[in-house]
Design a protein around this motif. Structure first.
Motif, PDB file in Angstrom:
ATOM      1  N   ALA A 272     -11.968 -27.392  82.849  1.00  0.00           N
ATOM      2  CA  ALA A 272     -12.471 -27.033  81.373  1.00  0.00           C
ATOM      3  C   ALA A 272     -11.494 -27.293  80.397  1.00  0.00           C
ATOM      4  CB  ALA A 272     -12.668 -25.757  81.510  1.00  0.00           C
ATOM      5  N   HIS A 273     -12.122 -27.933  79.370  1.00  0.00           N
ATOM      6  CA  HIS A 273     -11.339 -28.403  78.383  1.00  0.00           C
ATOM      7  C   HIS A 273     -11.020 -27.402  77.500  1.00  0.00           C
ATOM      8  CE1 HIS A 273     -11.762 -32.752  79.085  1.00  0.00           C
ATOM      9  NE2 HIS A 273     -12.766 -32.346  79.868  1.00  0.00           N
ATOM     10  N   LEU A 274      -9.618 -27.381  77.041  1.00  0.00           N
ATOM     11  CA  LEU A 274      -9.238 -26.095  76.212  1.00  0.00           C
ATOM     12  C   LEU A 274     -10.086 -26.163  74.893  1.00  0.00           C
ATOM     13  CD1 LEU A 274      -7.213 -23.725  75.797  1.00  0.00           C
ATOM     14  CD2 LEU A 274      -5.605 -25.529  74.849  1.00  0.00           C
ATOM     15  N   SER A 275     -10.241 -27.160  74.380  1.00  0.00           N
ATOM     16  CA  SER A 275     -11.043 -27.138  73.179  1.00  0.00           C
ATOM     17  C   SER A 275     -12.483 -26.267  73.507  1.00  0.00           C
ATOM     18  CB  SER A 275     -11.284 -28.742  72.524  1.00  0.00           C
ATOM     19  OG  SER A 275     -11.979 -29.298  73.444  1.00  0.00           O
ATOM     20  N   ASP A 276     -13.257 -26.949  74.538  1.00  0.00           N
ATOM     21  CA  ASP A 276     -14.584 -26.309  74.926  1.00  0.00           C
ATOM     22  C   ASP A 276     -14.264 -24.807  75.031  1.00  0.00           C
ATOM     23  OD1 ASP A 276     -15.432 -28.710  74.950  1.00  0.00           O
ATOM     24  OD2 ASP A 276     -15.438 -29.072  76.903  1.00  0.00           O
ATOM     25  N   ILE A 277     -13.212 -24.224  75.598  1.00  0.00           N
ATOM     26  CA  ILE A 277     -13.073 -22.671  75.764  1.00  0.00           C
ATOM     27  C   ILE A 277     -12.926 -22.200  74.504  1.00  0.00           C
ATOM     28  CG2 ILE A 277     -11.504 -21.118  76.897  1.00  0.00           C
ATOM     29  CD1 ILE A 277     -10.998 -23.087  79.120  1.00  0.00           C
ATOM     30  N   VAL A 278     -12.026 -22.760  73.519  1.00  0.00           N
ATOM     31  CA  VAL A 278     -11.885 -22.047  72.200  1.00  0.00           C
ATOM     32  C   VAL A 278     -13.158 -22.187  71.382  1.00  0.00           C
ATOM     33  CG1 VAL A 278     -10.481 -22.393  70.032  1.00  0.00           C
ATOM     34  CG2 VAL A 278      -9.395 -22.830  72.215  1.00  0.00           C
ATOM     35  N   ARG A 279     -13.681 -23.002  71.779  1.00  0.00           N
ATOM     36  CA  ARG A 279     -15.064 -23.402  70.960  1.00  0.00           C
ATOM     37  C   ARG A 279     -16.125 -22.343  71.513  1.00  0.00           C
ATOM     38  NH1 ARG A 279     -16.201 -28.752  71.744  1.00  0.00           N
ATOM     39  NH2 ARG A 279     -14.188 -29.270  70.868  1.00  0.00           N
ATOM     40  N   TYR A 280     -16.240 -22.137  72.738  1.00  0.00           N
ATOM     41  CA  TYR A 280     -17.072 -21.102  73.393  1.00  0.00           C
ATOM     42  C   TYR A 280     -16.845 -19.584  72.934  1.00  0.00           C
ATOM     43  CZ  TYR A 280     -18.357 -17.569  76.740  1.00  0.00           C
ATOM     44  OH  TYR A 280     -18.797 -16.459  77.203  1.00  0.00           O
ATOM     45  N   TYR A 281     -15.587 -19.442  72.539  1.00  0.00           N
ATOM     46  CA  TYR A 281     -14.982 -18.304  72.239  1.00  0.00           C
ATOM     47  C   TYR A 281     -15.507 -17.900  70.817  1.00  0.00           C
ATOM     48  CZ  TYR A 281     -13.067 -16.076  76.370  1.00  0.00           C
ATOM     49  OH  TYR A 281     -13.070 -15.366  77.652  1.00  0.00           O
ATOM     50  N   GLU A 282     -15.199 -19.083  69.979  1.00  0.00           N
ATOM     51  CA  GLU A 282     -15.437 -18.776  68.550  1.00  0.00           C
ATOM     52  C   GLU A 282     -17.012 -18.669  68.428  1.00  0.00           C
ATOM     53  OE1 GLU A 282     -13.686 -22.338  66.995  1.00  0.00           O
ATOM     54  OE2 GLU A 282     -11.892 -21.718  66.989  1.00  0.00           O
ATOM     55  N   GLN A 283     -17.966 -19.440  69.219  1.00  0.00           N
ATOM     56  CA  GLN A 283     -19.278 -19.466  69.165  1.00  0.00           C
ATOM     57  C   GLN A 283     -19.897 -18.043  69.669  1.00  0.00           C
ATOM     58  OE1 GLN A 283     -21.521 -22.681  70.791  1.00  0.00           O
ATOM     59  NE2 GLN A 283     -23.271 -21.922  70.158  1.00  0.00           N
ATOM     60  N   TYR A 284     -19.681 -17.407  70.965  1.00  0.00           N
ATOM     61  CA  TYR A 284     -19.850 -16.255  71.513  1.00  0.00           C
ATOM     62  C   TYR A 284     -19.252 -15.166  71.201  1.00  0.00           C
ATOM     63  CZ  TYR A 284     -23.144 -19.700  73.629  1.00  0.00           C
ATOM     64  OH  TYR A 284     -24.009 -20.788  73.810  1.00  0.00           O
ATOM     65  N   HIS A 285     -17.917 -15.232  70.869  1.00  0.00           N
ATOM     66  CA  HIS A 285     -17.027 -13.949  71.043  1.00  0.00           C
ATOM     67  C   HIS A 285     -16.354 -13.979  69.633  1.00  0.00           C
ATOM     68  CE1 HIS A 285     -17.860 -13.007  74.867  1.00  0.00           C
ATOM     69  NE2 HIS A 285     -17.698 -14.292  75.090  1.00  0.00           N
ATOM     70  N   ASP A 286     -16.917 -14.480  68.245  1.00  0.00           N
ATOM     71  CA  ASP A 286     -16.370 -14.785  67.209  1.00  0.00           C
ATOM     72  C   ASP A 286     -15.819 -13.428  66.533  1.00  0.00           C
ATOM     73  OD1 ASP A 286     -15.177 -15.759  64.849  1.00  0.00           O
ATOM     74  OD2 ASP A 286     -16.873 -15.264  63.683  1.00  0.00           O
ATOM     75  N   GLY A 287     -14.646 -13.165  66.267  1.00  0.00           N
ATOM     76  CA  GLY A 287     -14.315 -11.664  65.815  1.00  0.00           C
ATOM     77  C   GLY A 287     -13.883 -10.798  66.815  1.00  0.00           C
TER      78      GLY A 287
ATOM     79  N   TYR B  60     -15.378 -18.722  80.722  1.00  0.00           N
ATOM     80  CA  TYR B  60     -16.304 -19.988  80.313  1.00  0.00           C
ATOM     81  C   TYR B  60     -16.962 -20.451  81.381  1.00  0.00           C
ATOM     82  CZ  TYR B  60     -16.732 -24.873  78.641  1.00  0.00           C
ATOM     83  OH  TYR B  60     -17.224 -26.026  78.276  1.00  0.00           O
ATOM     84  N   TRP B  61     -16.384 -20.713  82.818  1.00  0.00           N
ATOM     85  CA  TRP B  61     -17.068 -21.038  83.792  1.00  0.00           C
ATOM     86  C   TRP B  61     -18.273 -20.180  84.283  1.00  0.00           C
ATOM     87  CZ3 TRP B  61     -11.566 -22.302  85.839  1.00  0.00           C
ATOM     88  CH2 TRP B  61     -11.327 -23.593  85.632  1.00  0.00           C
ATOM     89  N   GLU B  62     -17.995 -18.886  84.044  1.00  0.00           N
ATOM     90  CA  GLU B  62     -19.348 -17.945  84.513  1.00  0.00           C
ATOM     91  C   GLU B  62     -20.431 -18.298  83.395  1.00  0.00           C
ATOM     92  OE1 GLU B  62     -17.801 -14.090  84.298  1.00  0.00           O
ATOM     93  OE2 GLU B  62     -16.456 -14.367  86.156  1.00  0.00           O
ATOM     94  N   HIS B  63     -20.215 -18.711  82.042  1.00  0.00           N
ATOM     95  CA  HIS B  63     -21.107 -18.933  81.051  1.00  0.00           C
ATOM     96  C   HIS B  63     -21.905 -20.209  81.654  1.00  0.00           C
ATOM     97  CE1 HIS B  63     -23.077 -19.814  77.349  1.00  0.00           C
ATOM     98  NE2 HIS B  63     -22.338 -20.937  77.280  1.00  0.00           N
ATOM     99  N   LEU B  64     -20.963 -21.210  81.857  1.00  0.00           N
ATOM    100  CA  LEU B  64     -21.717 -22.314  82.203  1.00  0.00           C
ATOM    101  C   LEU B  64     -22.563 -22.241  83.475  1.00  0.00           C
ATOM    102  CD1 LEU B  64     -18.972 -25.068  82.221  1.00  0.00           C
ATOM    103  CD2 LEU B  64     -20.668 -24.642  80.479  1.00  0.00           C
ATOM    104  N   VAL B  65     -22.581 -21.067  84.558  1.00  0.00           N
ATOM    105  CA  VAL B  65     -23.190 -21.074  85.692  1.00  0.00           C
ATOM    106  C   VAL B  65     -24.550 -20.169  85.195  1.00  0.00           C
ATOM    107  CG1 VAL B  65     -23.186 -19.727  87.766  1.00  0.00           C
ATOM    108  CG2 VAL B  65     -21.183 -21.258  87.401  1.00  0.00           C
ATOM    109  N   SER B  66     -24.062 -19.235  84.119  1.00  0.00           N
ATOM    110  CA  SER B  66     -25.194 -18.273  84.118  1.00  0.00           C
ATOM    111  C   SER B  66     -26.259 -19.291  83.100  1.00  0.00           C
ATOM    112  CB  SER B  66     -24.581 -17.185  83.108  1.00  0.00           C
ATOM    113  OG  SER B  66     -24.173 -17.426  81.929  1.00  0.00           O
TER     114      SER B  66
END
Length: 173
Positions: A65-80, A37-43
């Motif tokens: 990093a808020h846990l909810s942001d990490i979970v949301r990031y994974y759902e958005q960019y790595h769904d499934g 997640y932090w690497e994504h923010l930097v990129s």
């Protein structure tokens, strides 16, 4: 307990080293998720989101990093993907099977329904940076969390740093 009262208020508990909340594999999954997640923010040039707190007590050099942001990031960019499923199921399992029962047992009266609803007000990963912390230390300034109960889970081995710990204001009384 207060004078003339039989009521005792628990202000701090610590798990026994023989009963950690997370296995080493689960810690690795969570640390990898926050690093990704932090690497994504930097990129994406959104580095400010990890170094600037939504709250007023973030110290220089720390990242959060808020846990909810990490979970949301994974759902958005790595769904499934397997990683997304690992992170989501681990968070659910950690809260429902470990943290909530522990909080109920430690802090709620035995008369309260054992299935009372508990909710997460906020869950934050904080990466402390002792190098940038200068002379004040890499922790958080004294503050009060807004939730009924605060749970701190260390994701580093005690061999990886010196110092540290959590201070409760009531411990001075």
């Amino acid at each position: 307990s207060t004078e003339g009262s039989s009521v005792t208020t628990t202000i701090a508990l610590r798990t026994k080293p023989s009963s950690p909340l997370l296995t080493q594999h689960e810690i690795t999954v969570l640390r990898d998720a926050e690093d990704t997640y932090w690497e994504h923010l930097v990129s994406t040039k959104d580095e400010v989101s990890s170094t600037k707190s939504r709250f007023t007590y973030q110290r220089k050099g720390n990242s959060e990093a808020h846990l909810s942001d990490i979970v949301r990031y994974y759902e958005q960019y790595h769904d499934g993907e397997k990683r997304q499923q690992q992170v989501s199921s681990l968070v659910d399992k950690l809260l429902l099977d470990r943290v909530y029962p522990w909080v109920r047992d430690a802090f709620l009266s035995k008369e309260v329904d054992s299935n009372s609803d508990l909710y997460v007000y906020d869950a934050i990963f904080i990466r402390y940076n002792a190098t940038e912390a200068e002379n004040i230390g890499a922790g958080q300034p004294l503050h009060r969390d807004l939730g009924y109960v605060s749970v701190n889970i260390m994701l580093n081995s005690q061999d990886e740093f010196s110092g540290g710990g959590t201070f409760f204001e009531n411990q001075l009384l």
